[in-house]
Structure formats: structure tokens, C-alpha cells
Design an enzyme around this catalytic site. Structure first.
Site, PDB file in Angstrom:
ATOM      1  N   LYS A 199       3.264  10.765 -10.082  1.00  0.00           N
ATOM      2  CA  LYS A 199       3.466   9.316 -10.102  1.00  0.00           C
ATOM      3  C   LYS A 199       2.124   8.604 -10.122  1.00  0.00           C
ATOM      4  O   LYS A 199       1.364   8.658  -9.163  1.00  0.00           O
ATOM      5  CB  LYS A 199       4.253   8.834  -8.888  1.00  0.00           C
ATOM      6  CG  LYS A 199       4.724   7.405  -9.096  1.00  0.00           C
ATOM      7  CD  LYS A 199       4.992   6.657  -7.823  1.00  0.00           C
ATOM      8  CE  LYS A 199       3.780   5.982  -7.270  1.00  0.00           C
ATOM      9  NZ  LYS A 199       3.290   4.831  -8.006  1.00  0.00           N
ATOM     10  N   GLY A 251      -4.895   8.568  -1.959  1.00  0.00           N
ATOM     11  CA  GLY A 251      -4.655   7.134  -1.772  1.00  0.00           C
ATOM     12  C   GLY A 251      -5.165   6.710  -0.413  1.00  0.00           C
ATOM     13  O   GLY A 251      -6.061   7.337   0.159  1.00  0.00           O
ATOM     14  N   SER A 252      -4.562   5.651   0.109  1.00  0.00           N
ATOM     15  CA  SER A 252      -5.077   5.083   1.344  1.00  0.00           C
ATOM     16  C   SER A 252      -4.657   5.911   2.554  1.00  0.00           C
ATOM     17  O   SER A 252      -3.639   6.615   2.531  1.00  0.00           O
ATOM     18  CB  SER A 252      -4.563   3.654   1.492  1.00  0.00           C
ATOM     19  OG  SER A 252      -3.155   3.667   1.489  1.00  0.00           O
ATOM     20  N   THR A 253      -5.431   5.791   3.615  1.00  0.00           N
ATOM     21  CA  THR A 253      -5.137   6.532   4.835  1.00  0.00           C
ATOM     22  C   THR A 253      -3.798   6.078   5.420  1.00  0.00           C
ATOM     23  O   THR A 253      -3.024   6.905   5.915  1.00  0.00           O
ATOM     24  CB  THR A 253      -6.299   6.349   5.836  1.00  0.00           C
ATOM     25  OG1 THR A 253      -7.471   6.924   5.241  1.00  0.00           O
ATOM     26  CG2 THR A 253      -6.038   7.037   7.152  1.00  0.00           C
ATOM     27  N   GLY A 256      -1.102   7.736   3.461  1.00  0.00           N
ATOM     28  CA  GLY A 256      -1.232   9.173   3.742  1.00  0.00           C
ATOM     29  C   GLY A 256      -0.584   9.547   5.070  1.00  0.00           C
ATOM     30  O   GLY A 256       0.103  10.571   5.179  1.00  0.00           O
ATOM     31  N   CYS A 307     -13.368   6.091  -3.359  1.00  0.00           N
ATOM     32  CA  CYS A 307     -13.102   6.529  -1.987  1.00  0.00           C
ATOM     33  C   CYS A 307     -14.374   7.033  -1.313  1.00  0.00           C
ATOM     34  O   CYS A 307     -14.547   6.879  -0.117  1.00  0.00           O
ATOM     35  CB  CYS A 307     -12.069   7.642  -2.016  1.00  0.00           C
ATOM     36  SG  CYS A 307     -12.512   8.909  -3.211  1.00  0.00           S
ATOM     37  N   GLU A 404     -12.768   0.309   5.217  1.00  0.00           N
ATOM     38  CA  GLU A 404     -13.052   0.560   3.808  1.00  0.00           C
ATOM     39  C   GLU A 404     -12.886  -0.752   3.033  1.00  0.00           C
ATOM     40  O   GLU A 404     -11.807  -1.338   3.032  1.00  0.00           O
ATOM     41  CB  GLU A 404     -12.042   1.595   3.316  1.00  0.00           C
ATOM     42  CG  GLU A 404     -12.322   2.122   1.955  1.00  0.00           C
ATOM     43  CD  GLU A 404     -11.292   3.170   1.526  1.00  0.00           C
ATOM     44  OE1 GLU A 404     -10.111   3.053   1.901  1.00  0.00           O
ATOM     45  OE2 GLU A 404     -11.686   4.099   0.817  1.00  0.00           O
TER      46      GLU A 404
HETATM   47  P1  NAP Z   1      -2.288   3.536  -1.900  1.00  0.00           P
HETATM   48  O1  NAP Z   1      -1.813   2.158  -1.751  1.00  0.00           O
HETATM   49  O2  NAP Z   1      -2.203   4.460  -0.754  1.00  0.00           O
HETATM   50  O3  NAP Z   1      -1.519   4.137  -3.151  1.00  0.00           O
HETATM   51  C1  NAP Z   1      -1.731   5.442  -3.633  1.00  0.00           C
HETATM   52  C2  NAP Z   1      -0.496   5.916  -4.333  1.00  0.00           C
HETATM   53  O4  NAP Z   1       0.559   6.069  -3.393  1.00  0.00           O
HETATM   54  C3  NAP Z   1       0.023   4.947  -5.380  1.00  0.00           C
HETATM   55  O5  NAP Z   1       0.531   5.700  -6.470  1.00  0.00           O
HETATM   56  C4  NAP Z   1       1.107   4.237  -4.631  1.00  0.00           C
HETATM   57  O6  NAP Z   1       2.077   3.699  -5.457  1.00  0.00           O
HETATM   58  C5  NAP Z   1       1.705   5.342  -3.812  1.00  0.00           C
HETATM   59  N1  NAP Z   1       2.443   4.897  -2.649  1.00  0.00           N
HETATM   60  C6  NAP Z   1       2.410   3.698  -2.018  1.00  0.00           C
HETATM   61  N2  NAP Z   1       3.243   3.694  -0.957  1.00  0.00           N
HETATM   62  C7  NAP Z   1       3.830   4.910  -0.910  1.00  0.00           C
HETATM   63  C8  NAP Z   1       4.757   5.535  -0.028  1.00  0.00           C
HETATM   64  N3  NAP Z   1       5.257   4.907   1.014  1.00  0.00           N
HETATM   65  N4  NAP Z   1       5.105   6.827  -0.268  1.00  0.00           N
HETATM   66  C9  NAP Z   1       4.572   7.504  -1.311  1.00  0.00           C
HETATM   67  N5  NAP Z   1       3.688   6.960  -2.180  1.00  0.00           N
HETATM   68  C10 NAP Z   1       3.301   5.691  -1.979  1.00  0.00           C
HETATM   69  O7  NAP Z   1      -3.803   3.581  -2.332  1.00  0.00           O
HETATM   70  P2  NAP Z   1      -4.464   2.788  -3.524  1.00  0.00           P
HETATM   71  O8  NAP Z   1      -4.664   1.378  -3.056  1.00  0.00           O
HETATM   72  O9  NAP Z   1      -3.756   3.039  -4.800  1.00  0.00           O
HETATM   73  O10 NAP Z   1      -5.858   3.541  -3.661  1.00  0.00           O
HETATM   74  C11 NAP Z   1      -6.957   3.228  -2.883  1.00  0.00           C
HETATM   75  C12 NAP Z   1      -7.126   4.232  -1.753  1.00  0.00           C
HETATM   76  O11 NAP Z   1      -7.216   5.545  -2.262  1.00  0.00           O
HETATM   77  C13 NAP Z   1      -8.388   4.016  -0.991  1.00  0.00           C
HETATM   78  O12 NAP Z   1      -8.139   4.102   0.386  1.00  0.00           O
HETATM   79  C14 NAP Z   1      -9.273   5.178  -1.423  1.00  0.00           C
HETATM   80  O13 NAP Z   1     -10.251   5.521  -0.510  1.00  0.00           O
HETATM   81  C15 NAP Z   1      -8.300   6.234  -1.662  1.00  0.00           C
HETATM   82  N6  NAP Z   1      -8.808   7.251  -2.572  1.00  0.00           N
HETATM   83  C16 NAP Z   1      -9.152   8.472  -2.060  1.00  0.00           C
HETATM   84  C17 NAP Z   1      -9.655   9.452  -2.883  1.00  0.00           C
HETATM   85  C18 NAP Z   1     -10.025  10.804  -2.325  1.00  0.00           C
HETATM   86  O14 NAP Z   1     -10.187  11.720  -3.096  1.00  0.00           O
HETATM   87  N7  NAP Z   1     -10.142  10.960  -1.026  1.00  0.00           N
HETATM   88  C19 NAP Z   1      -9.807   9.208  -4.239  1.00  0.00           C
HETATM   89  C20 NAP Z   1      -9.458   7.957  -4.742  1.00  0.00           C
HETATM   90  C21 NAP Z   1      -8.937   6.990  -3.884  1.00  0.00           C
HETATM   91  P3  NAP Z   1       2.002   2.159  -5.888  1.00  0.00           P
HETATM   92  O15 NAP Z   1       0.717   1.997  -6.627  1.00  0.00           O
HETATM   93  O16 NAP Z   1       3.149   2.021  -6.783  1.00  0.00           O
HETATM   94  O17 NAP Z   1       2.073   1.362  -4.644  1.00  0.00           O
END
Ligand code: NAP
Ligand code: MG
Length: 493
Positions: A199, A251-253, A256, A307, A404
């Protein structure tokens, strides 16, 4: 941005005037952007059962540019069942060298189409074309090449053991590196004989669906990779599906943690790549100009939507003023604007919501008493933009030092001794990456052993390679992606 304090540094900002005005150099390659995109299930593009769609926005204009299918639980269920059939009936039983050949073919086709994929990535996500073309796409192809090579060598990765595929992997990725995150997840999963339901993030679904066309053209067996687009509930439906063997999430903590709670007590394996608040540590003996370029790359790269961004700059007290003055001059020269212009250094913020999050945190920095220095560049009238900037006078308790920002805004803190640098760097709930700048290699090794971060760069920053593992400590997640280590997340031995 709301109320701002003036910079406390005494050096006047340089005025580069017209010497720095380039003629626009927009991309001219025609873009195959479609009006609407369906789900990719069983090797075909299919409409969601509900018929629902949502808009993808071009963040550089704020305008809608394509309709995307919204998958609900029934579509996710179909995708998982299709992936299960593809796993049991063919992909997991295929000779590993054959799986490798598909991955090689996909890698080569990505290279052939990399220009148009880069343009789509920049249009849909806002990142400068220079980065999507020169960093993202080459790395996407490199990951497929790397794992193509591993497919028939898994027993060398796990000597004396018999690695077997897990089954169906559910993968959820963020919007900051849409294709690259897809490659990080799909390539190792397939190399190990798993099938995938992935996804993409809501704001950046388009390039994954162009990747799906490459899978079709490469003749990848139907159902080996399935793509379900949608918003947060689609991700949750995937996580909660009972027939998934493994969840890989970046994604976000916050999200996660929710995912970890929902898979607890199930058979599902889990890897989490979460947020970060990396310390970029600069010692007085560093090559200062080189370090300044590394700092710039560490935080303004991809609008700070990284990230592992070096978002906490720790400078040794004796070089603080010099570095701050250089940074102030350097951010004035960053070109902010059209992501499709080849001169652009800093593109658009990915979404209105992300811009609001950045602004809220920046405002908190000003309210808590830090000094904001911002580029004086003008911003386009439409779309989502943020001036590159940094805070001085930051203390470890300020929110901008702890949370962050995920935008092009740096927090500058100081230290006196290496011990204090380590203590400050580790004083965070995250532990994804760090950088060390010094003339002494021994100091890099000494510090690297004491920093609690998964990736540590020495005299460089934000360098990625498919052979090298990536992942975090503490609230930055667990599990490694990339290299031989990345295989472990997709096999049972
Ligand atoms: P996010 O809001 O956590 O979203 C990540 C993904 O999870 C999206 O596809 C999102 O879908 C989906 N999602 C949202 N709520 C969900 C739920 N309840 N259950 C399952 N999936 C769900 O993060 P983001 O804002 O897209 O990305 C930014 C974050 O990613 C930052 O915190 C960054 O540090 C982190 N990141 C980490 C790495 C690493 O390798 N450690 C790499 C890149 C980014 P929707 O978009 O449809 O809401
Ligand atoms: Mg978009």
C-alpha cells in the site's frame, strides 16, 4: 511563518543578486500521467469494489492531477487471496534463479523508464527532479539488481540453514521516497520467494502504479505483486487481514506503535522503520566548508522529508559562530521552487497537512525562545512551500530539538567535549542515524561505537547503497532493510 525573531548572528547576509538567477530549465520529457489509476491485483488493473476514488494532488500547484482508487477491506481481501494463490501455486516453488531473472528484468526496465518515473515522482510528491532523477531512480534500480543477485544465493546468506519464504507480505510505505520505499520492500520479498500486497501512501500512489506496468511488461507472474491504494484505513485493513504472514511498515512512530499493537499475539512477523531525529555532530577539527555542505545535504535534501535527516546539528562551541554564519549565507543560495526545474534545490512540501505540521512545530520553536533564521527567498503563490531555515539558541528541552520536524528546518545545539556530544546525541527517543564530522578517523570510530543509531555517516551524510543495511534503534523501529541483512526479514530458516 508566524512571529519570528531576527537572527542573532552579526555577519550581514550576502546579497548574491542576479549572479544567482538561472534561466528556468524545466523538464521537457512528455509525462505519461493518467487521469485515473486503478488497483493492481492479479496482474490486472481493477476498479475498487466500492467504486470509490480520491484525488492525488500536485503539491507544487495544490491542484488535483489524478484520481486514485480507494481500496477497502474487500479489495484488500481479494489482493491477499490473490497473493496467497500466487505464492502457493508458483512463485515460492519456482527455481530461485528464475525468480532472479524476473528481478533483473524489472531492474533493467526501471532504468529504461527512469526519466519518466522521475518526472512522475517529482510531480506527485514535490521533490526536485534533480533528486528523483539522480538519487531515487538509480537507487530503485540498484535495489532490484542487488536482490536479483541474492535470489539464488540465499543459502550463502544463511550458511548451514535452509531459508524458506514466509508467504504473503503486507507492506505499507510512506510518501517521502515512494518508489524507493517500494523497491526496498518488494525486491527482497520477491527474491526470497514471497508474494506481496503493498500500500503506497495516500499522497504518492502514482509511481507505484507505473511500476505495476513494468511488472506486467516484465511478465512477472500474476498476483506476485499486488498494489492497493487508499488512505489510512486501507493500511489498517492490510495489517489486520488474517492471512498475512508478515507486515513491513515504514512511516511514523505513532502509526508504527498502532501496528505493533494490532499484530501482537498473531502469527504475523513485523519489521518497523520509523521516525528519527538524527544528530549531525561537527567537531572543531572538521573541514568546515565540507561539513557545511554535509549539513545542507543532511536537512534540506528532499525538503527535509527524510526519516534519517540530520535535523539536530550539534556543533562544537568554538566553531558555532563560524558555522552559523556560513549556513546563513548558504541557505540564501538554495533555489526553492518548481520541482520539475533542473536547477531547483528545494521542492514543494508533500501535502498541505505536512506543511501545517512543519509550521506548527516551527512556531513552537519561536514561542519557546529559539531564534529562527530563514532564507529570504520568495515562494510560489500556489502549492505548499516552506523556506529553508534553522534555529539557533536551541536547548535540548525545546520541541524542535526533540520532535521530528520532517521539513527543511534545522535545530542547532552546541557541545564542548566528545562526551557531551555523545550524551546530547543519544538524548532522544529515536535512534535511526547520525553523522560525525572530524579530521580524525579514530574519533569517528570512537563516537560511532557509542552513538545509539542504526546508520552513522563519517564526514558525509545521507548516502545510501543497496548493499548496506538500514534501520533503527529505540523508537526508530526494528529490523534491517538493505543488503544481506535485509533478507532476514523475508525468510524463515
Ligand atoms: P504515516 O502517516 O505513518 O504513514 C505511513 C503509511 O502508513 C502510509 O501508507 C499511511 O497511509 C499508512 N497508515 C496510516 N495509518 C495507518 C494505520 N492505522 N494502519 C496501517 N497503515 C496506516 O507516515 P508518513 O507521514 O507517510 O511518513 C513520514 C514518516 O515516515 C516519518 O515519521 C518518517 O520518519 C518515517 N519514515 C521512516 C523511514 C525509515 O526507514 N525509518 C523512511 C521514510 C519515512 P496513508 O498515507 O493513506 O495515511
Ligand atoms: Mg500527490
Amino acid at each position: 511563518m508566524a512571529t519570528q525573531k531576527k537572527s542573532s548572528s552579526k555577519t550581514p547576509a550576502l546579497n548574491f543578486g542576479s549572479a544567482w538567477d538561472y534561466a528556468p530549465a524545466p523538464e521537457t520529457t512528455p509525462v505519461p500521467l493518467k487521469k485515473s489509476y486503478d488497483l493492481f491485483i492479479g496482474g490486472k488493473f481493477v476498479q475498487p469494489k466500492s467504486g470509490k476514488t480520491f484525488w492525488s494532488i500536485n503539491p507544487a500547484t495544490g491542484k488535483r492531477h489524478a484520481r486514485i482508487a480507494r481500496a477497502e477491506a474487500a479489495d484488500v481481501d481479494l489482493a491477499v487471496r490473490t497473493a496467497r494463490t500466487a505464492h502457493e501455486n508458483g512463485w515460492s516453488k519456482m527455481p530461485a534463479a528464475e525468480r532472479g531473472k524476473y528481478l533483473f528484468r524489472i531492474a533493467r526496465m526501471i532504468q529504461e523508464k527512469s526519466r519518466e518515473l522521475a518526472i512522475l515522482e517529482s510531480m506527485d510528491g514535490g521533490k526536485p527532479i534533480r533528486e528523483s532523477r539522480d538519487i531515487d531512480l538509480p537507487l530503485v534500480a540498484a535495489h532490484f539488481f542487488h536482490y536479483a543477485g541474492w535470489a539464488d544465493k540465499l543459502e550463502y546468506a544463511f550458511p548451514g540453514r535452509k531459508p524458506r519464504s514466509l508467504g504473503v507480505a503486507g507492506q505499507i510505505i510512506p510518501w517521502n521516497f515512494p518508489l524507493l520505499m517500494a523497491a526496498w520492500k518488494i525486491a527482497p520479498a520477491l527474491a526470497c520467494g514471497n508474494t506481496v500486497v503493498i500500500k503506497p501512501a495516500e499522497t504518492t500512489s502514482i509511481t507505484a502504479l507505473h511500476l505495476a506496468e513494468i511488472f506486467q511488461q516484465a511478465g512477472l507472474p500474476d498476483g506476485v505483486v499486488n498494489i492497493v491504494t487508499g488512505a489510512g484505513d486501507t493500511g489498517a485493513a492490510l495489517v489486520n487481514h488474517p492471512d498475512i504472514d508478515k507486515i513491513a511498515f515504514t512511516g511514523s512512530t505513532g502509526v508504527g506503535k498502532k501496528i505493533a499493537a494490532s499484530v501482537a499475539g498473531t502469527k504475523k512477523m513485523l519489521t518497523l522503520e520509523l521516525g528519527g531525529k538524527a544528530a549531525n555532530i561537527v567537531f572543531e577539527d572538521a573541514a568546515i566548508d565540507q561539513a557545511v555542505e554535509g549539513i545542507i545535504n543532511g536537512i534540506y535534501f528532499n525538503q527535509g522529508h527524510v526519516c534519517c535527516a540530520g535535523s539536530r546539528l550539534l556543533v562544537q562551541e568554538s566553531v558555532h559562530d563560524e558555522i552559523v554564519a556560513k549556513l546563513r549565507d548558504r541557505i540564501e543560495t538554495l533555489r526553492v521552487g518548481d520541482p520539475l526545474d533542473k536547477n531547483t534545490d528545494v521542492g514543494a512540501i508533500n501535502s498541505r497537512e505536512q506543511l501545517a505540521r512543519i509550521r506548527e512545530l516551527v512556531d513552537s520553536g519561536v514561542a519557546e525562545g529559539a531564534d529562527l533564521v530563514e532564507s529570504s527567498c520568495s515562494l510560489p503563490d500556489e502549492g505548499y512551500w516552506c523556506r529553508p531555515g534553522f534555529f539557533t539558541g536551541v536547548t535540548p528541552s525545546h520541541r524542535v530539538a526533540r520532535e521530528e520536524i520532517f521539513g527543511p528546518v534545522l535545530s542547532v545545539l552546541t557541545f564542548r567535549t566528545p562526551e557531551e556530544a555523545i550524551e546530547r546525541a543519544n538524548n532522544t527517543c529515536y535512534g535511526l542515524s547520525a553523522g560525525i564530522w572530524t579530521d580524525k578517523g579514530s574519533k569517528i570510530f570512537q563516537l560511532a561505537n557509542q552513538l545509539k543509531a542504526g546508520v552513522i555517516w563519517g564526514n558525509t551524510f545521507n548516502q545510501f547503497d543497496p548493499t548496506s543495511p538500514f534501520g533503527g534503534y529505540k523508537e526508530s523501529g526494528f529490523g534491517r532493510e538493505g543488503g544481506r541483512h535485509g533478507l532476514a526479514a523475508y525468510v524463515k530458516v
